[in-house]
Scaffold this active site. Structure first.
Site, mmCIF file in Angstrom:
data_model
loop_
_atom_site.group_PDB
_atom_site.id
_atom_site.type_symbol
_atom_site.label_atom_id
_atom_site.label_comp_id
_atom_site.label_asym_id
_atom_site.label_seq_id
_atom_site.Cartn_x
_atom_site.Cartn_y
_atom_site.Cartn_z
ATOM 1 N N ALA A 182 -36.083 37.209 -0.552
ATOM 2 C CA ALA A 182 -34.712 37.002 -1.025
ATOM 3 C C ALA A 182 -33.687 37.924 -0.391
ATOM 4 C CB ALA A 182 -34.661 37.161 -2.543
ATOM 5 N N ASN A 183 -34.045 38.608 0.690
ATOM 6 C CA ASN A 183 -33.068 39.500 1.308
ATOM 7 C C ASN A 183 -32.195 38.807 2.342
ATOM 8 O OD1 ASN A 183 -35.759 39.706 2.776
ATOM 9 N ND2 ASN A 183 -34.389 40.575 4.304
ATOM 10 N N THR A 184 -32.531 37.561 2.671
ATOM 11 C CA THR A 184 -31.751 36.856 3.686
ATOM 12 C C THR A 184 -31.878 35.352 3.470
ATOM 13 O OG1 THR A 184 -31.364 36.652 6.085
ATOM 14 C CG2 THR A 184 -33.649 36.704 5.356
ATOM 15 N N GLY A 185 -31.014 34.593 4.135
ATOM 16 C CA GLY A 185 -31.138 33.147 4.195
ATOM 17 C C GLY A 185 -31.148 32.457 2.850
ATOM 18 N N GLY A 220 -33.313 32.452 0.406
ATOM 19 C CA GLY A 220 -33.669 33.274 -0.742
ATOM 20 C C GLY A 220 -32.501 34.105 -1.234
ATOM 21 N N SER A 266 -41.071 21.925 3.024
ATOM 22 C CA SER A 266 -40.270 21.595 4.202
ATOM 23 C C SER A 266 -40.551 20.160 4.616
ATOM 24 C CB SER A 266 -40.635 22.533 5.365
ATOM 25 O OG SER A 266 -40.148 22.052 6.596
ATOM 26 N N TYR A 284 -47.872 25.090 10.909
ATOM 27 C CA TYR A 284 -46.761 25.150 9.962
ATOM 28 C C TYR A 284 -46.811 23.953 9.017
ATOM 29 C CZ TYR A 284 -41.980 25.286 8.129
ATOM 30 O OH TYR A 284 -40.883 25.311 7.298
#
Length: 304
Positions: free
Chosen positions: A21-24, A26, A144, A170
Site C-alpha cells: 500500500a505504499n504506492t500505486g 494499494g 488481473s 504471471y
C-alpha cells in the site's frame, strides 16, 4: 449506475489491512478508506517508503513490515497484527509483481507465484480468525486480466523449474488468486460473517509494468493515454469489492469499458478455467502443504 469513490460508505470503526500500500493501487485504496474513517494498516516490504506514504494520507494510518517473498516475514507480520489489532474488517491482498525474470522467493518458490499467491494465501490464513467474528468483514484479493493469458495451474511444474515464461508465470499466479477467492468463499459460507471477493484494475498506469520487457514497457508507456487509466481509477474495483453493501461473496469486479481495460467498476466474470472446482480444491491443498498454513475454516460446502 456508474460507481465512483463518492459511493464509498463511511468506514468509521473499521480496520483495513492492505498489502503493497505504499504506492500505486494499494496507496490509492488506503487513501480512500482512510478518508472514509477506516483505521488503515499499510503492510509493506519497505517500511521507510511505507512511512512516507502514510504521511501523505489523512487519517488513522500505520505501517507494518511485510515481505510476501518470505514466509518468516509473513508469519512475523501476522503475529504483530494479532498483537495490536483484536479484529480486522478488511484484508486487501493487493501487492504483487509482474513479468519478472526467473527468480525465486526466500522459500524457493517461483517469484510471481510465491509473492502473488502463496504469500497472500499464508497471510490470509494467519489472520482469518480475527475476521470471522466480525460481521461484514471481507477478504479482497486483486487479480488481473492476465489470468486469461496463457494461464493454467501447472501442478507438474508449479515453480517453473523445467521452463519459464514470464507472462505464463504471471498468468498462473493471477489465476491462482481467483481460484483461492472462490474456494475461500465456499469455505466461509457456513460461517455467514466474512466473505471473499476478487477485483482487477484493468490496465492502470502504475509501477507494476517496470519488469516488462523493454519493448512492451515502451509500447505501454507510449499508448498509456489510450489504453491505461490512473491508479486512482484502477483502485475503484477493489474499493467497490471492499465496501459496496450490495457485493456478494465470490464475486469479481473490474472496469466496465471495452475489454475491461478501463472504466467504472462493475461485476465481471473470470475465465472458464477459474471456475474449475477440482483444480481450486487441489490448489488449496497444495498451497497449504507449501506454506504450512491451515485455515480456521473446513472444507467447502457442497455445490450442487
Amino acid at each position: 449506475m456508474k460507481w465512483t469513490e463518492q459511493h464509498i460508505p463511511r468506514q468509521d470503526g473499521r480496520v483495513a489491512v492492505i498489502t503493497g500500500a505504499n504506492t500505486g493501487l494499494g496507496f490509492e485504496t488506503a487513501k480512500r478508506l482512510a478518508e472514509r474513517g477506516a483505521a488503515v494498516v499499510l503492510a509493506v516490504r519497505d517500511t521507510e517508503k511505507g512511512e512516507l506514504a502514510a504521511a501523505r494520507i489523512d487519517g488513522d494510518v500505520s505501517v507494518r513490515e511485510l515481505d510476501l517473498t518470505s514466509l518468516d516475514s509473513v508469519r512475523t507480520a501476522a503475529a504483530g497484527l494479532r498483537a495490536t489489532h483484536p479484529r480486522i474488517d478488511l484484508l486487501i491482498n493487493n501487492a504483487g509483481v509482474m513479468y519478472t525474470q526467473k527468480q525465486t522467493t526466500r522459500d524457493g518458490f517461483e517469484l510471481q507465484f510465491g509473492t502473488n499467491h502463496l504469500g497472500h494465501f499464508a497471510f490470509t490464513g494467519l489472520l482469518l480468525d480475527l475476521m470471522l467474528p466480525v460481521p461484514g468483514s471481507r477478504v479482497v484479493t486483486v487479480s488481473s486480466t492476465g489470468h486469461r493469458i496463457r494461464a493454467a495451474i501447472h501442478f507438474d511444474d508449479l515453480q517453473w523449474e523445467r521452463s519459464y515464461g514470464r507472462a505464463a508465470a504471471y498468468g498462473q499466479s493471477k489465476l491462482a488468486n481467483l481460484m483461492f477467492t472462490y474456494e475461500l468463499q465456499r469455505r466461509l459460507a457456513a460461517h455467514g460473517t466474512t466473505t471473499a471477493v476478487a477485483a482487477h484494475p484493468g490496465v492502470s498506469n502504475t509501477e507494476l509494468i517496470r519488469n516488462s520487457p523493454p519493448i512492451a514497457r515502451g509500447l505501454i508507456t507510449w499508448l498509456a493515454p489510450v489504453i491505461t487509466q490512473t491508479a486512482a481509477a484502477g483502485a475503484l474495483p477493489t474499493l467497490r469489492a471492499a465496501t459496496d453493501p450490495s457485493v456478494l461473496g465470490g464475486q469479481y469486479y473490474g472496469p466496465d469499458g471495452l475489454a475491461e481495460v478501463r472504466g467504472h467498476p462493475r461485476l465481471v466474470t473470470s475465465s472458464p478455467d477459474s471456475y474449475d472446482l477440482a483444480v481450486q480444491q487441489r490448489l488449496w491443498a497444495v498451497s497449504e502443504d507449501l506454506t504450512g498454513v491451515r485455515f480456521p475454516v473446513g472444507r467447502a460446502v457442497a455445490v450442487a
